[in-house]
Each structure stands twice: as C-alpha cells, then as structure tokens.
Design a protein around this motif. Structure first.
Motif, PDB file in Angstrom:
ATOM      1  N   LYS A  67       7.831 -86.045 -34.993  1.00 30.30           N
ATOM      2  CA  LYS A  67       7.815 -84.881 -34.115  1.00 30.30           C
ATOM      3  C   LYS A  67       8.194 -83.612 -34.886  1.00 30.30           C
ATOM      4  O   LYS A  67       7.522 -82.586 -34.793  1.00 30.30           O
ATOM      5  CB  LYS A  67       8.781 -85.100 -32.951  1.00 30.30           C
ATOM      6  CG  LYS A  67       8.696 -84.006 -31.920  1.00 30.30           C
ATOM      7  CD  LYS A  67       9.521 -84.317 -30.710  1.00 30.30           C
ATOM      8  CE  LYS A  67       9.404 -83.152 -29.719  1.00 30.30           C
ATOM      9  NZ  LYS A  67      10.230 -83.375 -28.545  1.00 30.30           N
ATOM     10  N   LYS A  68       9.273 -83.705 -35.688  1.00 25.07           N
ATOM     11  CA  LYS A  68       9.680 -82.537 -36.474  1.00 25.07           C
ATOM     12  C   LYS A  68       8.608 -82.135 -37.467  1.00 25.07           C
ATOM     13  O   LYS A  68       8.362 -80.956 -37.700  1.00 25.07           O
ATOM     14  CB  LYS A  68      10.982 -82.837 -37.235  1.00 25.07           C
ATOM     15  CG  LYS A  68      12.208 -82.818 -36.346  1.00 25.07           C
ATOM     16  CD  LYS A  68      13.469 -83.034 -37.169  1.00 25.07           C
ATOM     17  CE  LYS A  68      14.673 -83.146 -36.247  1.00 25.07           C
ATOM     18  NZ  LYS A  68      15.833 -83.733 -36.953  1.00 25.07           N
ATOM     19  N   GLU A  69       7.972 -83.149 -38.045  1.00 24.37           N
ATOM     20  CA  GLU A  69       6.910 -82.891 -39.017  1.00 24.37           C
ATOM     21  C   GLU A  69       5.755 -82.135 -38.340  1.00 24.37           C
ATOM     22  O   GLU A  69       5.248 -81.151 -38.860  1.00 24.37           O
ATOM     23  CB  GLU A  69       6.415 -84.244 -39.551  1.00 24.37           C
ATOM     24  CG  GLU A  69       5.443 -84.170 -40.684  1.00 24.37           C
ATOM     25  CD  GLU A  69       6.078 -83.731 -41.996  1.00 24.37           C
ATOM     26  OE1 GLU A  69       7.091 -84.332 -42.396  1.00 24.37           O
ATOM     27  OE2 GLU A  69       5.556 -82.789 -42.601  1.00 24.37           O
ATOM     28  N   ILE A 108      -2.413 -84.353 -41.175  1.00 25.62           N
ATOM     29  CA  ILE A 108      -3.565 -83.641 -40.601  1.00 25.62           C
ATOM     30  C   ILE A 108      -3.136 -82.974 -39.289  1.00 25.62           C
ATOM     31  O   ILE A 108      -3.403 -81.799 -39.043  1.00 25.62           O
ATOM     32  CB  ILE A 108      -4.753 -84.600 -40.353  1.00 25.62           C
ATOM     33  CG1 ILE A 108      -5.331 -85.083 -41.685  1.00 25.62           C
ATOM     34  CG2 ILE A 108      -5.844 -83.927 -39.519  1.00 25.62           C
ATOM     35  CD1 ILE A 108      -6.385 -86.178 -41.553  1.00 25.62           C
ATOM     36  N   GLY A 109      -2.411 -83.748 -38.462  1.00 21.41           N
ATOM     37  CA  GLY A 109      -1.957 -83.235 -37.172  1.00 21.41           C
ATOM     38  C   GLY A 109      -1.026 -82.041 -37.339  1.00 21.41           C
ATOM     39  O   GLY A 109      -1.150 -81.041 -36.633  1.00 21.41           O
ATOM     40  N   GLY A 110      -0.090 -82.133 -38.279  1.00 21.03           N
ATOM     41  CA  GLY A 110       0.858 -81.044 -38.507  1.00 21.03           C
ATOM     42  C   GLY A 110       0.146 -79.763 -38.898  1.00 21.03           C
ATOM     43  O   GLY A 110       0.514 -78.664 -38.459  1.00 21.03           O
ATOM     44  N   PHE A 121       6.823 -78.472 -37.376  1.00 21.75           N
ATOM     45  CA  PHE A 121       7.348 -77.558 -38.386  1.00 21.75           C
ATOM     46  C   PHE A 121       6.493 -76.298 -38.531  1.00 21.75           C
ATOM     47  O   PHE A 121       6.981 -75.182 -38.474  1.00 21.75           O
ATOM     48  CB  PHE A 121       7.473 -78.258 -39.741  1.00 21.75           C
ATOM     49  CG  PHE A 121       8.056 -77.368 -40.796  1.00 21.75           C
ATOM     50  CD1 PHE A 121       9.419 -77.173 -40.871  1.00 21.75           C
ATOM     51  CD2 PHE A 121       7.229 -76.696 -41.703  1.00 21.75           C
ATOM     52  CE1 PHE A 121       9.957 -76.328 -41.827  1.00 21.75           C
ATOM     53  CE2 PHE A 121       7.764 -75.853 -42.652  1.00 21.75           C
ATOM     54  CZ  PHE A 121       9.134 -75.667 -42.716  1.00 21.75           C
ATOM     55  N   GLY A 122       5.202 -76.516 -38.695  1.00 23.24           N
ATOM     56  CA  GLY A 122       4.295 -75.388 -38.889  1.00 23.24           C
ATOM     57  C   GLY A 122       4.272 -74.461 -37.681  1.00 23.24           C
ATOM     58  O   GLY A 122       4.406 -73.245 -37.808  1.00 23.24           O
ATOM     59  N   ILE A 123       4.127 -75.053 -36.490  1.00 22.85           N
ATOM     60  CA  ILE A 123       4.033 -74.249 -35.268  1.00 22.85           C
ATOM     61  C   ILE A 123       5.305 -73.427 -35.104  1.00 22.85           C
ATOM     62  O   ILE A 123       5.251 -72.230 -34.828  1.00 22.85           O
ATOM     63  CB  ILE A 123       3.957 -75.117 -33.981  1.00 22.85           C
ATOM     64  CG1 ILE A 123       3.105 -76.354 -34.204  1.00 22.85           C
ATOM     65  CG2 ILE A 123       3.502 -74.304 -32.796  1.00 22.85           C
ATOM     66  CD1 ILE A 123       3.026 -77.240 -32.985  1.00 22.85           C
TER      67      ILE A 123
END
Lengths: 276, 281
Positions: free
Chosen positions: B95-97, B142-144, B100-102
């Motif tokens: 979840k944190k991964e 990819i999702g992150g 992080f970007g958002i």
C-alpha cells in the motif's frame, strides 16, 4: 542416470504458509532438457531452487518427502549451475570487465588458468557476447547482463544447468539463437528451465512439466503435456491460438484431424486455409 | 500529453547509447519501443522521464522542454516503472509503495482504487513487497507508477516475468489508461502480447531510430520484415501467419486473424453466389 529425484516432496517457506510445492514426484535424468511452465505462484522458481539445493538455506523453510541427489561421474556430487530469476543479483561487480566476471565462476572451481581462459572464451562465443567482453558489467543493459550471467554458468560446465526465466530480458533474435545453443548444450548437461515462452518450449524441451498451485498437472513431451486440462496454465504459440479460435468459430478445414492444440506451424496454416 | 525528441543523443561516459534520435508521438497514444539488447531502449525511457538528460538535442513533453528542469518536476509529467522491479521497490508495504508517488505529487483523484482493482492487488496491500513473488513485484511497481496519474507513463519491459494471468491484468490496465487519455510508452520484446494495444512504434538499432510512427504504417510498408530483422526483433508471429494466409494487412492476435478469415470467406462466398445467380439468369 538420474541426477535428482524428488519423492512426495513438499515445501513451505514458513511454518504457516501454504506449501509452495505439494507432493512432487519428479526425476531429472542426465542429458535431458526439462522446461517447467505454469502461472506465477505455481512453484516454478521454488522447484528450480529446491533442485539446485538452494532452498536448504532458507531459515524458516519446512519440507516433507525425499530429495535425492545422485553422484556425478567421478563419484562427486553432481554439480549445478544456476541463473536466477533476479539475475542482476548474480553479477559480482568485483571485476572490471565482462570477461573477468565470467572467469570468476571458473576461478571458484579452482581451474587452472589455461582451462579458465579456454572456457571463458568458449562461453562468450556460445552466448555471442564477444562485443561485450572488454566492457564493464556496470554499464550493460538488462538483457546484456542476463547473457553474461548465463555465460558464467555455462563456463562452469555443470552436470545440471538450472535457468529461471532465462529469456525475460532478451530480444527475440537472442531468444531464438539461445534456443539453438541450449539444444546443443543438452548433449553435455541436463537442463531444467522455468519458462513460459511457447516457441522456446517447442524448440528446447524434451519434457514439459506444468505446475499449478505447487502440484504437477502434466509431465511429458510437449505435444502430450499440452492438453485441455493443462492449457489454462500455458502460453501457446500464435498459430496454435489461431487454430483453437478458428475451431471455436467453426471455420477450420472440415475433417481436420484434431489434436485440440495444433503445435505444428505448417499443419496449423493448412487447417486455417480452409476448404480451398 | 505529446512527446517529442529532436536530434537527441546520449553518451554514458564514453559510450553513445542514443544517436540523433528524432520522433514525435501524439497525446493519448500507446507506443512500443523495440530493438535488440543494448539498442538504447531503456536509455530512451530514462531521458523522457528526466533521470538522464540529453547530451545533445531537445526533448519536449507537452509544452515543457525538459532541459534545465529537475527530475522531480518532470516526474509530474512522466512516471517511469523500472526494468528491474527490485531497483524500484523500497516501501514496507504494498500500500505504501503504491501510494508513494501519488502522495508526493499531491494528486488524490481515486485512481489508487482503480489501479488496485485492475491489477488485483487488494489482497496484498499489507504485504511487504519483497516477500511477494517476482510477477507481483513487477505489478506493484507498474501500479505505483500508474497510480501517479501522470499524463505520460513509461513502462520498461512490463510483461517480463508475468504469466498469462498477470498479462491479462496488464492488458486491462492499458485499456483503462487509454480511456483516460494517458500516453503510454513501453519498452518491450513481447510483441505477440502488446502489438494489439499499440498505436505507434519506435524501432531502435544501435542507438539509432530505424522507424517511428504508426504501427500500421510500419507493417504496411514493403520493408517491414527487413526493418524488424535489422532491429533484432524478427517478424512477429501473428504478422507472419497473416501473410501465410494471404490476408491483405497483418493482424496482431488470434481473434483479429479469425475475424479477417471470416470476412475473407464471406467475400469469396458472395462473389461465388453472384456468379451462380448470373448464370441462372
């Protein structure tokens, strides 16, 4: 001769986790090439690691059943070379050139210098990375690194070469070429390869083992192992997919003598060409 | 968002990885970057996202010229998912991964939930990414990157290590991003799976662009086979089958090929019926 033999072998990474391998019965013979396929999480990598003897180092691992390794020709334990799925972790970066990096595997076997030089140059030719020999491993692309690790494993001349998704970063031309190399190599050593690429399987595999949820669901020559019950876990060649789709739509040539999954390119094209 | 390279070259210390590359891709397109190992594909992606800066030439993302911009500024325009997932993962939970970007670029437009659904990551949100198997580690990276909601998304070898099941999830994600108007640039060797999603192609060979433009223009050209062979990627299997079946244009999946065959047969049958009618009259 059997190199490794697993009997009712099960393995869990921790005491509480479901088994990654579950009741596996599997023999690997010398000079045999076995490709292991299946969805992610089916146990392909675990089988590779277990056969290479690497799971024994996992602290929380538990296993049941028997894994038996036979002795090599000179009464020594059969030697295993491996290219891991995460091959990036196998480059030492202690050496300044690709050639020296590959020599590292021979040096660790205690081979004399002359023999090391000979094997390194053979492996470099075999994997076609002559143009990289004097480059630093640090500056290679992902696919180039994968080839270097493979060359290092080949230079060690193991009795069994284990490759976990060896094509993952290779371009199609290298993939096709490598298929030929491995077909040659199996005259000298046994191969155990975790791979889903159907073209590679048809070219290289004497035997295809299909895993699902830690169990073997098919084991045999590819044309026998690819069946209605195993196909849900497998990538199939483009022409096989086309025939399957055309069969479904009822437009293949009438009286097609059906194997349900046509693996032969010519026969597939002829079935698709239809009644004319 | 539009991507434009003008005469871009890039040199690592002494070795030139990209030579005088010029290409332009419109907003919302799905682009495949293909070529042999060491042809400069990953370098191309890193230049786009600003991790690398061109030695010579100019790169424009939308209206923004990347020269002089910090990578952190460019990350709002273009997110990159690395070739090796283990180079990218660092958070303690999935979840944190993924967040992080958002969280760092301050967007929170509900994209997170869609990405988690599309990639089937819900049951892994509390796991440590490093405890996941390889295919899932790749989906998480990819999702992150996708969850950042940048107008451009760059994916380096997104299908490597994925099995049939995860490739389908990736396919759904690509369709979802297409509908959102995201420009997606992918480096890949997996033409059999990704060609049906592609609008445009960039062919690299030894750092030089051999072709850039529409996928269908590449395949309609007489020199398509030659170009692709020289780029070290061979001619894709579905295209080869199309030509063995004398289809007018190459198709890129079993479904497309069977559709074309059906149309072709229908055409032939109609003509035959027509002649019979004529003879009857």
């Amino acid at each position: 001769m059997k190199i490794v033999s697993l009997t009712e072998f099960s393995l869990s990474y921790t005491k509480d986790s479901p088994p990654a391998l579950n009741g596996i019965n599997f023999d690997l013979n010398s000079r045999e090439s076995v490709v292991v396929s299946g969805l992610s999480g089916s146990g392909k990598s675990t089988l590779c690691l277990a056969i290479a003897g690497l799971t024994e180092t996992f602290p929380a691992m538990t296993f049941k059943g028997v894994i038996r390794r036979s002795d090599g020709a000179n009464g020594e334990r059969a030697r295993v070379g491996i290219v891991l799925q995460n091959f990036y972790s196998q480059i030492t970066y202690l050496r300044s050139t690709v050639m020296e990096e590959i020599a590292f595997s021979c040096e660790n076997l205690g081979l004399p210098r002359q023999e090391t030089v000979r094997r390194v140059s053979e492996a470099i030719d075999m994997v076609r990375i002559g143009h990289l020999a004097d480059r630093s491993p640090l500056e290679l692309s992902g696919g180039e690194k994968q080839k270097v690790v493979l060359a290092a494993a080949i230079a060690g001349k193991p009795d069994l070469l284990v490759l976990d998704e060896p094509l993952s970063q290779l371009d199609p031309e290298s993939t096709a070429y490598l298929g030929g190399v491995l077909t040659e190599l199996k005259r000298e050593m046994a191969l155990l390869i975790a791979e889903n690429d159907p073209y590679f399987i048809l070219k290289v595999a004497d035997r295809l083992v299909v895993l699902s949820e830690g169990k073997i669901v098919a084991d045999g020559p590819p044309e026998e192992a690819i069946t209605r019950s195993s196909v849900a876990y497998l990538d199939l060649p483009a022409w096989t997919m086309c025939v399957a789709k055309a069969d479904e739509e009822g437009i293949t040539r009438e009286n097609r003598q059906a194997p349900p999954y046509e693996l032969n390119y010519r026969k597939a094209i002829s079935a698709l060409k239809g009644p004319n | 968002m539009k991507v434009r390279f003008e005469n871009v070259s890039f040199t690592y210390d002494t070795r030139t990885a990209l030579k005088n590359v010029s290409c332009e891709f419109d907003s919302g397109r799905t682009i495949l970057v293909v070529g042999h190992n060491g042809s400069g594909k990953s370098t191309f992606l890193k230049l786009m996202n600003g991790i690398l800066k061109p030695t010579v030439g100019r790169i424009t993302l939308g209206e923004t010229i990347t020269d002089g911009k910090r990578t952190s500024e460019l990350a709002r325009l273009c997110a990159l998912s690395f070739q090796n997932p283990d180079d990218q993962l660092f958070a303690q939970t999935v979840k944190k991964e993924l967040r992080f970007g958002i969280d760092n670029i301050g967007r929170g437009d509900g994209l997170f939930d869609s990405i988690v659904d599309t990639l089937h990551l819900a049951e892994h949100l509390k796991s440590n990414p490093y405890s996941l198997m390889y295919a899932l580690r790749r989906l998480v990276t990819i999702g992150g990157s996708a969850a950042m909601g940048t107008p451009i998304l760059a994916l380096d070898e997104p299908t490597a290590g994925l099995s049939l099941r995860e490739k389908k999830y990736l396919g759904t994600l690509l369709a979802f991003l297409k509908a959102r108007g995201t420009t997606v640039v992918m480096v890949t060797h997996d033409l059999n799976f990704l060609l049906p999603y592609a609008d445009d192609m960039l062919l690299l060979s030894h750092g030089e662009a051999q072709f850039s433009g529409e996928r269908d223009r590449l395949f309609a050209g007489k020199d398509a086979r030659d170009l692709m062979r020289r780029a070290g990627i061979g001619y894709p299997a579905y295209a080869r089958i199309s030509s063995a079946l004398d289809l007018e244009l190459p198709a890129f999946s079993a479904e497309e090929i069977v559709e074309c065959l059906k149309k072709k047969r229908a055409g032939t049958t109609r003509r035959t019926n027509g002649r019979h009618q004529l003879e009857g009259a």
